[in-house]
Motif scaffolding. Structure first.
Motif, PDB file in Angstrom:
ATOM      1  N   GLU A 194     -21.598  12.053  -9.099  1.00  0.00           N
ATOM      2  CA  GLU A 194     -20.294  11.808  -9.712  1.00  0.00           C
ATOM      3  C   GLU A 194     -19.241  12.827  -9.272  1.00  0.00           C
ATOM      4  N   PHE A 195     -19.656  13.916  -8.606  1.00  0.00           N
ATOM      5  CA  PHE A 195     -18.710  14.898  -8.101  1.00  0.00           C
ATOM      6  C   PHE A 195     -18.241  14.555  -6.686  1.00  0.00           C
ATOM      7  N   LEU A 196     -18.827  13.517  -6.097  1.00  0.00           N
ATOM      8  CA  LEU A 196     -18.489  13.124  -4.727  1.00  0.00           C
ATOM      9  C   LEU A 196     -17.530  11.945  -4.742  1.00  0.00           C
ATOM     10  N   CYS A 197     -16.526  11.987  -3.872  1.00  0.00           N
ATOM     11  CA  CYS A 197     -15.589  10.882  -3.761  1.00  0.00           C
ATOM     12  C   CYS A 197     -16.329   9.643  -3.253  1.00  0.00           C
ATOM     13  N   PRO A 198     -16.221   8.498  -3.911  1.00  0.00           N
ATOM     14  CA  PRO A 198     -16.937   7.297  -3.455  1.00  0.00           C
ATOM     15  C   PRO A 198     -16.528   6.829  -2.063  1.00  0.00           C
ATOM     16  N   ILE A 199     -15.347   7.223  -1.609  1.00  0.00           N
ATOM     17  CA  ILE A 199     -14.872   6.788  -0.292  1.00  0.00           C
ATOM     18  C   ILE A 199     -15.406   7.686   0.813  1.00  0.00           C
ATOM     19  N   LEU A 204     -17.409  16.405  -1.681  1.00  0.00           N
ATOM     20  CA  LEU A 204     -17.087  17.024  -2.968  1.00  0.00           C
ATOM     21  C   LEU A 204     -15.579  16.969  -3.207  1.00  0.00           C
ATOM     22  N   MET A 205     -15.186  16.460  -4.373  1.00  0.00           N
ATOM     23  CA  MET A 205     -13.762  16.301  -4.660  1.00  0.00           C
ATOM     24  C   MET A 205     -13.095  17.624  -5.023  1.00  0.00           C
ATOM     25  N   LYS A 206     -11.845  17.769  -4.592  1.00  0.00           N
ATOM     26  CA  LYS A 206     -11.022  18.931  -4.930  1.00  0.00           C
ATOM     27  C   LYS A 206      -9.962  18.566  -5.956  1.00  0.00           C
ATOM     28  N   ASP A 207      -9.419  17.372  -5.832  1.00  0.00           N
ATOM     29  CA  ASP A 207      -8.364  16.902  -6.742  1.00  0.00           C
ATOM     30  C   ASP A 207      -8.714  15.490  -7.205  1.00  0.00           C
ATOM     31  N   PRO A 208      -9.698  15.345  -8.107  1.00  0.00           N
ATOM     32  CA  PRO A 208     -10.131  13.998  -8.531  1.00  0.00           C
ATOM     33  C   PRO A 208      -9.082  13.303  -9.383  1.00  0.00           C
ATOM     34  N   VAL A 209      -8.898  12.016  -9.114  1.00  0.00           N
ATOM     35  CA  VAL A 209      -7.975  11.192  -9.900  1.00  0.00           C
ATOM     36  C   VAL A 209      -8.673   9.904 -10.284  1.00  0.00           C
ATOM     37  N   ILE A 210      -8.221   9.303 -11.377  1.00  0.00           N
ATOM     38  CA  ILE A 210      -8.789   8.046 -11.856  1.00  0.00           C
ATOM     39  C   ILE A 210      -7.875   6.909 -11.415  1.00  0.00           C
ATOM     40  N   ALA A 211      -8.444   5.919 -10.746  1.00  0.00           N
ATOM     41  CA  ALA A 211      -7.683   4.740 -10.310  1.00  0.00           C
ATOM     42  C   ALA A 211      -7.776   3.646 -11.366  1.00  0.00           C
ATOM     43  N   PRO A 257      -4.753  12.136 -13.018  1.00  0.00           N
ATOM     44  CA  PRO A 257      -5.635  13.286 -12.744  1.00  0.00           C
ATOM     45  C   PRO A 257      -6.832  13.306 -13.689  1.00  0.00           C
ATOM     46  N   ASN A 258      -8.012  13.572 -13.135  1.00  0.00           N
ATOM     47  CA  ASN A 258      -9.231  13.691 -13.949  1.00  0.00           C
ATOM     48  C   ASN A 258      -9.515  15.181 -14.131  1.00  0.00           C
ATOM     49  N   ARG A 259      -8.885  15.763 -15.137  1.00  0.00           N
ATOM     50  CA  ARG A 259      -8.950  17.217 -15.333  1.00  0.00           C
ATOM     51  C   ARG A 259     -10.341  17.676 -15.759  1.00  0.00           C
ATOM     52  N   PHE A 260     -11.025  16.861 -16.566  1.00  0.00           N
ATOM     53  CA  PHE A 260     -12.363  17.248 -17.007  1.00  0.00           C
ATOM     54  C   PHE A 260     -13.327  17.313 -15.819  1.00  0.00           C
ATOM     55  N   LEU A 261     -13.231  16.328 -14.930  1.00  0.00           N
ATOM     56  CA  LEU A 261     -14.089  16.333 -13.748  1.00  0.00           C
ATOM     57  C   LEU A 261     -13.751  17.498 -12.840  1.00  0.00           C
ATOM     58  N   LYS A 262     -12.464  17.797 -12.699  1.00  0.00           N
ATOM     59  CA  LYS A 262     -12.051  18.913 -11.845  1.00  0.00           C
ATOM     60  C   LYS A 262     -12.601  20.233 -12.378  1.00  0.00           C
ATOM     61  N   MET A 263     -12.577  20.410 -13.708  1.00  0.00           N
ATOM     62  CA  MET A 263     -13.124  21.635 -14.297  1.00  0.00           C
ATOM     63  C   MET A 263     -14.635  21.717 -14.074  1.00  0.00           C
ATOM     64  N   ALA A 264     -15.336  20.581 -14.192  1.00  0.00           N
ATOM     65  CA  ALA A 264     -16.788  20.568 -13.977  1.00  0.00           C
ATOM     66  C   ALA A 264     -17.129  20.931 -12.536  1.00  0.00           C
ATOM     67  N   ILE A 265     -16.341  20.425 -11.587  1.00  0.00           N
ATOM     68  CA  ILE A 265     -16.585  20.754 -10.173  1.00  0.00           C
ATOM     69  C   ILE A 265     -16.311  22.228  -9.924  1.00  0.00           C
ATOM     70  N   THR A 266     -15.259  22.768 -10.547  1.00  0.00           N
ATOM     71  CA  THR A 266     -14.941  24.188 -10.402  1.00  0.00           C
ATOM     72  C   THR A 266     -16.089  25.053 -10.922  1.00  0.00           C
ATOM     73  N   ARG A 267     -16.670  24.649 -12.072  1.00  0.00           N
ATOM     74  CA  ARG A 267     -17.800  25.404 -12.627  1.00  0.00           C
ATOM     75  C   ARG A 267     -18.994  25.349 -11.682  1.00  0.00           C
ATOM     76  N   LEU A 268     -19.244  24.184 -11.100  1.00  0.00           N
ATOM     77  CA  LEU A 268     -20.354  24.036 -10.164  1.00  0.00           C
ATOM     78  C   LEU A 268     -20.168  24.963  -8.971  1.00  0.00           C
ATOM     79  N   LYS A 269     -18.974  24.974  -8.410  1.00  0.00           N
ATOM     80  CA  LYS A 269     -18.719  25.792  -7.218  1.00  0.00           C
ATOM     81  C   LYS A 269     -18.838  27.286  -7.520  1.00  0.00           C
TER      82      LYS A 269
END
Length: 482
Positions: free
Chosen positions: A415-420, A424-431, A467-479
Protein backbone atom coordinates in the motif's frame (compact mmCIF):
# COMPACT_ATOMS: atom_id res chain seq x y z
CA UNK A 1 2.66 -36.72 -8.61
CA UNK A 2 3.85 -33.10 -8.81
CA UNK A 3 7.02 -32.01 -6.99
CA UNK A 4 8.55 -28.58 -6.50
CA UNK A 5 12.00 -28.45 -8.11
CA UNK A 6 12.93 -24.79 -8.11
CA UNK A 7 11.95 -21.40 -6.65
CA UNK A 8 13.08 -18.18 -8.32
CA UNK A 9 13.07 -15.01 -6.22
CA UNK A 10 14.56 -12.32 -8.43
CA UNK A 11 11.58 -10.00 -8.96
CA UNK A 12 11.02 -7.15 -6.51
CA UNK A 13 7.27 -6.90 -7.17
CA UNK A 14 4.43 -9.28 -7.97
CA UNK A 15 4.95 -11.71 -10.85
CA UNK A 16 2.34 -10.99 -13.53
CA UNK A 17 3.08 -13.65 -16.17
CA UNK A 18 5.26 -16.68 -16.98
CA UNK A 19 6.02 -18.27 -20.35
CA UNK A 20 8.06 -21.22 -21.57
CA UNK A 21 9.86 -21.79 -24.85
CA UNK A 22 11.47 -25.19 -25.55
CA UNK A 23 14.63 -24.09 -23.70
CA UNK A 24 13.83 -20.92 -21.75
CA UNK A 25 11.51 -19.61 -19.04
CA UNK A 26 10.48 -15.93 -19.08
CA UNK A 27 8.83 -14.08 -16.20
CA UNK A 28 7.62 -10.49 -15.94
CA UNK A 29 6.52 -8.29 -13.09
CA UNK A 30 5.12 -5.06 -11.78
CA UNK A 31 8.77 -4.12 -11.14
CA UNK A 32 8.96 -3.20 -14.90
CA UNK A 33 11.37 -6.03 -15.74
CA UNK A 34 11.41 -9.19 -17.84
CA UNK A 35 13.66 -12.01 -16.61
CA UNK A 36 14.85 -14.94 -18.69
CA UNK A 37 16.15 -18.30 -17.40
CA UNK A 38 17.88 -21.26 -19.03
CA UNK A 39 15.78 -24.35 -18.28
CA UNK A 40 18.92 -26.52 -18.28
CA UNK A 41 19.55 -25.39 -14.69
CA UNK A 42 17.16 -22.43 -14.22
CA UNK A 43 20.05 -19.99 -14.00
CA UNK A 44 19.29 -16.44 -15.10
CA UNK A 45 20.80 -15.51 -18.46
CA UNK A 46 23.64 -12.94 -18.42
CA UNK A 47 21.59 -10.22 -20.15
CA UNK A 48 18.65 -10.60 -17.77
CA UNK A 49 16.79 -8.64 -16.44
CA UNK A 50 15.52 -6.81 -19.52
CA UNK A 51 14.27 -3.27 -18.97
CA UNK A 52 12.62 -0.79 -21.27
CA UNK A 53 9.00 -0.48 -20.18
CA UNK A 54 8.07 2.64 -18.25
CA UNK A 55 5.47 0.88 -16.10
CA UNK A 56 4.73 -2.63 -14.87
CA UNK A 57 4.89 -5.48 -17.39
CA UNK A 58 1.57 -7.37 -17.54
CA UNK A 59 2.23 -10.16 -20.03
CA UNK A 60 5.06 -12.06 -21.72
CA UNK A 61 4.96 -14.75 -24.39
CA UNK A 62 7.24 -16.59 -26.82
CA UNK A 63 6.69 -17.28 -30.48
CA UNK A 64 5.89 -20.94 -31.11
CA UNK A 65 9.44 -21.65 -32.28
CA UNK A 66 10.97 -19.71 -29.38
CA UNK A 67 12.78 -17.23 -31.65
CA UNK A 68 10.97 -14.14 -30.34
CA UNK A 69 9.86 -12.94 -26.92
CA UNK A 70 7.12 -10.35 -26.37
CA UNK A 71 6.04 -8.14 -23.49
CA UNK A 72 3.29 -5.57 -23.00
CA UNK A 73 2.81 -2.96 -20.34
CA UNK A 74 0.73 -0.21 -18.82
CA UNK A 75 2.91 2.14 -20.89
CA UNK A 76 0.87 1.13 -23.95
CA UNK A 77 3.67 -0.64 -25.81
CA UNK A 78 4.47 -4.15 -26.99
CA UNK A 79 8.20 -4.86 -27.02
CA UNK A 80 9.84 -7.58 -29.08
CA UNK A 81 13.05 -9.10 -27.71
CA UNK A 82 15.65 -11.58 -28.90
CA UNK A 83 15.69 -14.48 -26.40
CA UNK A 84 19.27 -15.27 -27.45
CA UNK A 85 20.85 -11.87 -26.85
CA UNK A 86 18.29 -9.84 -24.91
CA UNK A 87 18.31 -7.23 -27.68
CA UNK A 88 15.18 -5.11 -28.13
CA UNK A 89 14.29 -5.64 -31.79
CA UNK A 90 11.02 -3.67 -32.00
CA UNK A 91 8.70 -1.50 -29.93
CA UNK A 92 5.09 -1.20 -31.08
CA UNK A 93 2.82 1.47 -29.60
CA UNK A 94 -0.93 1.20 -29.20
CA UNK A 95 -2.40 4.00 -31.38
CA UNK A 96 -4.31 5.47 -28.46
CA UNK A 97 -1.46 4.80 -26.01
CA UNK A 98 -3.95 2.87 -23.90
CA UNK A 99 -2.49 0.55 -21.24
CA UNK A 100 -2.03 -2.98 -22.60
CA UNK A 101 -3.02 -5.90 -20.37
CA UNK A 102 -2.32 -8.88 -22.61
CA UNK A 103 -0.55 -9.78 -25.85
CA UNK A 104 -0.39 -12.87 -28.08
CA UNK A 105 1.36 -13.98 -31.27
CA UNK A 106 -0.39 -16.16 -33.84
CA UNK A 107 1.08 -19.70 -33.92
CA UNK A 108 2.24 -19.12 -37.51
CA UNK A 109 3.94 -15.85 -36.38
CA UNK A 110 1.98 -13.80 -38.90
CA UNK A 111 0.05 -11.51 -36.53
CA UNK A 112 0.69 -9.88 -33.16
CA UNK A 113 -2.29 -8.99 -30.98
CA UNK A 114 -2.61 -6.82 -27.87
CA UNK A 115 -5.66 -6.09 -25.69
CA UNK A 116 -6.06 -2.63 -24.17
CA UNK A 117 -7.81 -0.99 -21.24
CA UNK A 118 -9.96 1.15 -23.55
CA UNK A 119 -11.72 -1.93 -24.94
CA UNK A 120 -9.74 -2.12 -28.16
CA UNK A 121 -7.39 -4.68 -29.65
CA UNK A 122 -4.41 -3.66 -31.77
CA UNK A 123 -3.39 -6.09 -34.51
CA UNK A 124 0.01 -5.82 -36.19
CA UNK A 125 1.49 -7.63 -39.16
CA UNK A 126 4.43 -9.16 -37.36
CA UNK A 127 6.78 -9.50 -40.34
CA UNK A 128 6.57 -5.81 -41.28
CA UNK A 129 5.78 -4.58 -37.72
CA UNK A 130 3.03 -2.39 -39.19
CA UNK A 131 -0.36 -1.80 -37.58
CA UNK A 132 -3.04 -3.71 -39.44
CA UNK A 133 -5.97 -2.35 -37.48
CA UNK A 134 -7.05 -1.15 -34.05
CA UNK A 135 -10.66 -2.04 -33.33
CA UNK A 136 -13.09 -1.71 -30.43
CA UNK A 137 -14.15 -5.17 -29.26
CA UNK A 138 -15.71 -4.29 -25.89
CA UNK A 139 -17.03 -1.43 -23.79
CA UNK A 140 -14.84 -2.73 -20.97
CA UNK A 141 -11.12 -3.40 -20.59
CA UNK A 142 -9.73 -6.30 -22.63
CA UNK A 143 -8.16 -8.57 -20.01
CA UNK A 144 -7.56 -11.71 -22.08
CA UNK A 145 -6.86 -12.72 -25.67
CA UNK A 146 -5.43 -15.71 -27.52
CA UNK A 147 -5.15 -17.07 -31.06
CA UNK A 148 -6.61 -20.35 -32.22
CA UNK A 149 -3.96 -22.95 -33.14
CA UNK A 150 -4.83 -22.48 -36.84
CA UNK A 151 -3.98 -18.74 -36.54
CA UNK A 152 -7.24 -17.81 -38.31
CA UNK A 153 -9.23 -16.69 -35.25
CA UNK A 154 -8.70 -15.10 -31.87
CA UNK A 155 -10.70 -14.78 -28.67
CA UNK A 156 -11.02 -11.68 -26.52
CA UNK A 157 -12.24 -11.59 -22.92
CA UNK A 158 -13.26 -8.44 -21.06
CA UNK A 159 -13.78 -7.26 -17.52
CA UNK A 160 -17.58 -7.29 -18.07
CA UNK A 161 -17.40 -11.08 -18.46
CA UNK A 162 -17.94 -11.61 -22.18
CA UNK A 163 -15.92 -13.91 -24.45
CA UNK A 164 -15.89 -13.04 -28.16
CA UNK A 165 -14.47 -14.92 -31.11
CA UNK A 166 -13.12 -12.90 -34.07
CA UNK A 167 -11.54 -13.57 -37.44
CA UNK A 168 -8.21 -11.94 -38.29
CA UNK A 169 -10.04 -9.00 -39.89
CA UNK A 170 -11.66 -8.40 -36.47
CA UNK A 171 -15.11 -9.45 -37.65
CA UNK A 172 -17.23 -10.97 -34.89
CA UNK A 173 -17.83 -14.70 -35.32
CA UNK A 174 -19.44 -15.53 -31.98
CA UNK A 175 -20.20 -13.80 -28.66
CA UNK A 176 -20.60 -15.64 -25.36
CA UNK A 177 -22.20 -13.03 -23.10
CA UNK A 178 -21.50 -13.27 -19.35
CA UNK A 179 -19.21 -16.24 -19.80
CA UNK A 180 -17.75 -15.31 -16.41
CA UNK A 181 -19.68 -13.27 -13.88
CA UNK A 182 -17.72 -10.14 -12.80
CA UNK A 183 -15.16 -10.51 -15.57
CA UNK A 184 -12.85 -12.71 -17.63
CA UNK A 185 -9.23 -12.79 -16.45
CA UNK A 186 -7.52 -15.18 -18.90
CA UNK A 187 -8.17 -17.49 -21.84
CA UNK A 188 -6.10 -20.11 -23.66
CA UNK A 189 -6.62 -22.43 -26.64
CA UNK A 190 -5.35 -25.99 -26.51
CA UNK A 191 -2.55 -26.35 -29.10
CA UNK A 192 -4.28 -29.14 -31.04
CA UNK A 193 -7.48 -29.13 -33.02
CA UNK A 194 -9.57 -31.90 -34.55
CA UNK A 195 -10.60 -32.02 -38.20
CA UNK A 196 -13.43 -34.46 -38.85
CA UNK A 197 -14.56 -34.28 -42.43
CA UNK A 198 -15.83 -30.73 -42.92
CA UNK A 199 -15.91 -29.94 -39.18
CA UNK A 200 -13.09 -28.30 -37.21
CA UNK A 201 -13.11 -28.48 -33.40
CA UNK A 202 -11.01 -26.59 -30.83
CA UNK A 203 -10.74 -26.59 -27.03
CA UNK A 204 -10.71 -23.26 -25.20
CA UNK A 205 -10.11 -22.64 -21.48
CA UNK A 206 -11.26 -19.45 -19.76
CA UNK A 207 -11.27 -18.27 -16.17
CA UNK A 208 -12.63 -15.33 -14.25
CA UNK A 209 -13.64 -13.42 -11.17
CA UNK A 210 -16.43 -15.94 -10.54
CA UNK A 211 -13.82 -18.44 -9.22
CA UNK A 212 -14.46 -20.76 -12.16
CA UNK A 213 -12.35 -22.36 -14.84
CA UNK A 214 -14.37 -23.32 -17.90
CA UNK A 215 -13.47 -25.51 -20.86
CA UNK A 216 -15.34 -24.89 -24.08
CA UNK A 217 -15.69 -26.74 -27.39
CA UNK A 218 -15.43 -24.29 -30.30
CA UNK A 219 -16.52 -25.89 -33.57
CA UNK A 220 -17.44 -24.94 -37.09
CA UNK A 221 -18.90 -26.90 -39.98
CA UNK A 222 -17.97 -25.75 -43.46
CA UNK A 223 -20.15 -22.80 -44.41
CA UNK A 224 -21.89 -22.71 -41.02
CA UNK A 225 -21.59 -20.35 -38.06
CA UNK A 226 -19.20 -20.92 -35.16
CA UNK A 227 -20.70 -22.91 -32.29
CA UNK A 228 -19.34 -22.56 -28.75
CA UNK A 229 -20.44 -25.18 -26.24
CA UNK A 230 -19.51 -25.48 -22.56
CA UNK A 231 -17.79 -28.81 -21.87
CA UNK A 232 -16.65 -28.49 -18.22
CA UNK A 233 -17.08 -26.03 -15.36
CA UNK A 234 -14.29 -26.61 -12.84
CA UNK A 235 -14.93 -25.39 -9.30
CA UNK A 236 -12.06 -26.61 -7.12
CA UNK A 237 -10.67 -23.13 -6.37
CA UNK A 238 -12.38 -20.95 -3.80
CA UNK A 239 -11.49 -17.47 -5.08
CA UNK A 240 -11.19 -15.65 -8.44
CA UNK A 241 -9.11 -17.58 -10.96
CA UNK A 242 -6.50 -15.31 -12.56
CA UNK A 243 -4.69 -17.45 -15.13
CA UNK A 244 -4.98 -20.66 -17.10
CA UNK A 245 -2.92 -22.65 -19.61
CA UNK A 246 -3.04 -25.97 -21.48
CA UNK A 247 -0.24 -28.52 -21.68
CA UNK A 248 1.39 -28.97 -25.09
CA UNK A 249 -0.61 -32.15 -25.73
CA UNK A 250 -3.88 -30.59 -24.56
CA UNK A 251 -4.41 -33.31 -21.95
CA UNK A 252 -3.98 -31.06 -18.91
CA UNK A 253 -5.04 -27.56 -18.00
CA UNK A 254 -3.62 -25.56 -15.06
CA UNK A 255 -5.12 -22.54 -13.31
CA UNK A 256 -3.90 -20.07 -10.66
CA UNK A 257 -6.15 -18.40 -8.11
CA UNK A 258 -6.49 -15.76 -5.41
CA UNK A 259 -6.84 -18.66 -2.97
CA UNK A 260 -3.01 -19.03 -3.28
CA UNK A 261 -3.23 -22.35 -5.12
CA UNK A 262 -2.62 -23.67 -8.60
CA UNK A 263 -4.92 -26.46 -9.76
CA UNK A 264 -3.98 -29.15 -12.29
CA UNK A 265 -6.89 -30.80 -14.15
CA UNK A 266 -7.42 -33.56 -16.66
CA UNK A 267 -8.71 -31.35 -19.49
CA UNK A 268 -10.70 -34.13 -21.18
CA UNK A 269 -12.44 -35.50 -18.10
CA UNK A 270 -12.62 -32.26 -16.14
CA UNK A 271 -11.25 -33.92 -13.00
CA UNK A 272 -8.85 -32.40 -10.48
CA UNK A 273 -5.43 -34.09 -10.50
CA UNK A 274 -3.31 -31.94 -8.15
CA UNK A 275 -3.52 -28.81 -6.00
CA UNK A 276 -0.24 -26.88 -5.59
CA UNK A 277 0.01 -24.84 -2.38
CA UNK A 278 3.53 -23.45 -1.99
CA UNK A 279 2.84 -19.74 -2.60
CA UNK A 280 2.23 -17.28 0.24
CA UNK A 281 0.00 -14.95 -1.80
CA UNK A 282 -2.23 -14.97 -4.89
CA UNK A 283 -1.13 -17.16 -7.80
CA UNK A 284 -1.23 -14.70 -10.70
CA UNK A 285 0.43 -16.70 -13.51
CA UNK A 286 0.76 -20.27 -14.77
CA UNK A 287 2.65 -21.78 -17.72
CA UNK A 288 3.52 -25.27 -18.97
CA UNK A 289 6.71 -26.19 -20.79
CA UNK A 290 6.28 -27.48 -24.36
CA UNK A 291 9.40 -29.66 -24.04
CA UNK A 292 9.52 -30.97 -20.46
CA UNK A 293 6.97 -32.04 -17.82
CA UNK A 294 7.19 -28.72 -15.98
CA UNK A 295 4.72 -26.16 -14.66
CA UNK A 296 5.71 -22.61 -13.67
CA UNK A 297 3.56 -20.63 -11.23
CA UNK A 298 4.05 -16.94 -10.45
CA UNK A 299 2.63 -15.08 -7.49
CA UNK A 300 2.11 -11.79 -5.72
CA UNK A 301 4.68 -13.11 -3.23
CA UNK A 302 7.27 -12.15 -5.93
CA UNK A 303 8.39 -15.73 -6.51
CA UNK A 304 8.15 -18.20 -9.38
CA UNK A 305 7.87 -21.90 -8.55
CA UNK A 306 8.81 -24.56 -11.09
CA UNK A 307 7.14 -27.94 -10.63
CA UNK A 308 7.83 -31.36 -12.14
CA UNK A 309 4.85 -33.45 -13.23
CA UNK A 310 4.99 -37.23 -13.00
CA UNK A 311 7.84 -39.47 -11.86
CA UNK A 312 10.59 -36.91 -12.51
CA UNK A 313 12.12 -38.60 -15.56
CA UNK A 314 13.81 -35.69 -17.30
CA UNK A 315 16.37 -37.68 -19.27
CA UNK A 316 16.06 -35.22 -22.12
CA UNK A 317 17.24 -32.39 -19.93
CA UNK A 318 17.33 -31.68 -16.23
CA UNK A 319 17.80 -34.98 -14.40
CA UNK A 320 20.28 -33.33 -12.05
CA UNK A 321 17.95 -30.59 -10.76
CA UNK A 322 17.69 -30.85 -6.97
CA UNK A 323 14.45 -30.82 -5.03
CA UNK A 324 14.16 -28.06 -3.84
CA UNK A 325 16.59 -25.34 -4.97
CA UNK A 326 16.05 -21.63 -4.43
CA UNK A 327 17.54 -18.93 -6.63
CA UNK A 328 17.33 -15.42 -5.27
CA UNK A 329 18.19 -12.12 -6.83
CA UNK A 330 19.87 -10.89 -3.64
CA UNK A 331 22.51 -12.89 -1.85
CA UNK A 332 21.22 -12.59 1.67
CA UNK A 333 22.80 -14.99 4.14
CA UNK A 334 20.56 -15.73 7.06
CA UNK A 335 17.65 -15.21 4.66
CA UNK A 336 15.26 -16.82 7.11
CA UNK A 337 15.74 -13.70 9.23
CA UNK A 338 14.29 -10.92 7.14
CA UNK A 339 15.88 -8.02 9.01
CA UNK A 340 19.52 -7.14 8.41
CA UNK A 341 19.82 -6.22 12.08
CA UNK A 342 19.21 -9.89 12.95
CA UNK A 343 22.24 -11.18 11.07
CA UNK A 344 24.90 -12.98 13.08
CA UNK A 345 28.64 -12.38 12.75
CA UNK A 346 28.82 -15.51 10.58
CA UNK A 347 26.08 -14.16 8.28
CA UNK A 348 28.05 -10.94 7.79
CA UNK A 349 31.25 -12.84 7.05
CA UNK A 350 29.44 -15.04 4.53
CA UNK A 351 28.06 -11.91 2.86
CA UNK A 352 31.55 -10.41 2.61
CA UNK A 353 32.76 -13.56 0.89
CA UNK A 354 29.84 -13.55 -1.57
CA UNK A 355 30.46 -9.89 -2.44
CA UNK A 356 34.17 -10.42 -3.17
CA UNK A 357 35.34 -8.71 0.05
CA UNK A 358 37.10 -11.74 1.54
CA UNK A 359 40.09 -9.67 2.67
CA UNK A 360 37.86 -7.88 5.19
CA UNK A 361 36.68 -11.04 6.93
CA UNK A 362 39.54 -11.09 9.44
CA UNK A 363 38.93 -7.41 10.32
CA UNK A 364 35.21 -7.95 10.83
CA UNK A 365 35.81 -11.14 12.80
CA UNK A 366 38.32 -9.44 15.11
CA UNK A 367 35.83 -6.64 15.80
CA UNK A 368 32.78 -8.89 16.20
CA UNK A 369 30.76 -7.09 13.49
CA UNK A 370 27.25 -8.49 13.20
CA UNK A 371 24.20 -7.20 11.29
CA UNK A 372 23.40 -4.42 13.75
CA UNK A 373 26.93 -3.00 13.46
CA UNK A 374 26.94 -3.46 9.68
CA UNK A 375 23.87 -1.22 9.33
CA UNK A 376 25.61 1.59 11.25
CA UNK A 377 28.95 1.30 9.50
CA UNK A 378 30.08 4.63 8.00
CA UNK A 379 33.21 6.00 6.35
CA UNK A 380 34.63 7.08 9.71
CA UNK A 381 33.91 3.68 11.29
CA UNK A 382 35.59 1.88 8.41
CA UNK A 383 38.69 4.01 8.91
CA UNK A 384 38.71 3.22 12.63
CA UNK A 385 38.61 -0.48 11.75
CA UNK A 386 41.89 -0.02 9.92
CA UNK A 387 40.57 -0.27 6.36
CA UNK A 388 43.13 2.07 4.82
CA UNK A 389 42.53 1.42 1.11
CA UNK A 390 40.23 4.16 -0.21
CA UNK A 391 38.98 1.90 -3.02
CA UNK A 392 38.24 -1.04 -0.72
CA UNK A 393 36.53 1.21 1.79
CA UNK A 394 34.38 2.80 -0.90
CA UNK A 395 33.43 -0.58 -2.35
CA UNK A 396 32.40 -1.84 1.09
CA UNK A 397 30.19 1.19 1.76
CA UNK A 398 28.52 0.93 -1.65
CA UNK A 399 27.78 -2.77 -1.04
CA UNK A 400 26.27 -1.95 2.35
CA UNK A 401 24.03 0.76 0.88
CA UNK A 402 22.88 -1.62 -1.89
CA UNK A 403 22.13 -4.31 0.68
CA UNK A 404 20.11 -1.91 2.84
CA UNK A 405 18.18 -0.71 -0.21
CA UNK A 406 17.43 -4.28 -1.28
CA UNK A 407 16.06 -5.21 2.13
CA UNK A 408 14.15 -1.95 2.32
CA UNK A 409 12.42 -2.79 -0.98
CA UNK A 410 11.54 -6.28 0.20
CA UNK A 411 9.94 -4.97 3.40
CA UNK A 412 7.91 -2.13 1.88
CA UNK A 413 4.14 -2.76 2.24
CA UNK A 414 2.27 -2.84 -1.07
CA UNK A 415 0.00 0.00 0.00
CA UNK A 416 3.05 2.30 0.19
CA UNK A 417 3.83 1.71 -3.50
CA UNK A 418 2.23 3.72 -6.29
CA UNK A 419 -0.02 1.34 -8.30
CA UNK A 420 1.24 2.90 -11.55
CA UNK A 421 5.02 2.94 -11.05
CA UNK A 422 5.26 0.38 -8.19
CA UNK A 423 7.72 2.73 -6.47
CA UNK A 424 7.61 4.08 -2.90
CA UNK A 425 5.39 7.16 -2.86
CA UNK A 426 6.68 10.57 -1.78
CA UNK A 427 3.52 12.63 -2.26
CA UNK A 428 0.53 10.23 -2.16
CA UNK A 429 -2.83 11.54 -3.30
CA UNK A 430 -6.29 9.98 -3.45
CA UNK A 431 -7.99 9.92 -6.87
CA UNK A 432 -11.71 9.72 -7.60
CA UNK A 433 -11.52 5.90 -7.76
CA UNK A 434 -10.57 5.80 -4.06
CA UNK A 435 -7.00 4.56 -4.69
CA UNK A 436 -3.82 6.38 -3.67
CA UNK A 437 -1.14 7.24 -6.23
CA UNK A 438 2.09 9.20 -6.42
CA UNK A 439 0.94 12.70 -7.42
CA UNK A 440 3.34 13.06 -10.35
CA UNK A 441 2.37 9.63 -11.74
CA UNK A 442 -1.41 10.07 -11.65
CA UNK A 443 -1.15 13.62 -13.00
CA UNK A 444 0.94 12.31 -15.90
CA UNK A 445 -1.60 9.51 -16.41
CA UNK A 446 -4.47 12.01 -16.63
CA UNK A 447 -2.52 14.38 -18.91
CA UNK A 448 -2.00 11.45 -21.27
CA UNK A 449 -5.77 11.45 -21.95
CA UNK A 450 -6.33 8.44 -19.71
CA UNK A 451 -9.57 9.52 -18.04
CA UNK A 452 -10.11 6.07 -16.59
CA UNK A 453 -8.86 4.62 -13.31
CA UNK A 454 -5.51 2.76 -13.62
CA UNK A 455 -6.89 0.22 -11.13
CA UNK A 456 -10.51 -0.33 -12.15
CA UNK A 457 -10.47 0.91 -15.78
CA UNK A 458 -13.73 2.75 -15.04
CA UNK A 459 -14.12 6.47 -15.90
CA UNK A 460 -12.83 8.92 -13.31
CA UNK A 461 -15.76 11.11 -12.29
CA UNK A 462 -13.36 13.95 -11.54
CA UNK A 463 -9.65 14.60 -11.96
CA UNK A 464 -9.41 16.27 -8.55
CA UNK A 465 -6.70 14.76 -6.31
CA UNK A 466 -6.75 14.86 -2.49
CA UNK A 467 -3.50 14.62 -0.47
CA UNK A 468 -3.31 11.42 1.60
CA UNK A 469 -1.60 12.85 4.67
CA UNK A 470 -2.01 9.75 6.83
CA UNK A 471 -0.31 7.58 4.22
CA UNK A 472 2.46 10.14 3.77
CA UNK A 473 3.14 10.12 7.53
CA UNK A 474 3.21 6.30 7.57
CA UNK A 475 5.73 6.24 4.71
CA UNK A 476 7.86 8.85 6.50
CA UNK A 477 7.88 6.68 9.64
CA UNK A 478 8.89 3.64 7.58
CA UNK A 479 11.78 5.49 5.95
CA UNK A 480 13.04 6.88 9.25
CA UNK A 481 13.06 3.39 10.79
CA UNK A 482 15.24 1.91 8.02
Amino acid sequence: MVSLICTLRHHTDEVSCCAFSPHLLATCSGDKTLRVYDTADFSELPFSPLTGHGYGVHCCCFSSCGSFLFTCSTDGSVMVWSPETGELTASLQHPGRSPLRVCALAPDSSLLLAGASDGTVALWDFTSKTLRRCSAVSEASVAACCFSPCSQMFVSGCTHGDLKLWDVDVRLLHAEKDAHDLGVTCCSFAPQFIVDGCCVEFRLASCGQDSLLKIWIVSQHEGAAIVMKLLHTLTSQSAPVLSCAFSSDGDMVVSGSLDKTAAVYDAKLGTLLHTLKQHDRYVTAVALSPAFPWIATGSMDRSVNVWRIGDGDCSAGNSSLPVVCVFTGRKLPGHSRLLLADWSEEDVQTWLCEEGLEELISVFKANNIDGAELIQLKKETATELGIESVGLRGRLLRKIEALKAAQSDSETPDEFLCPITRELMKDPVIAADGYSYERESIESWIRGKNKTSPMTNLPLQTTMLTPNRFLKMAITRLKSSQ
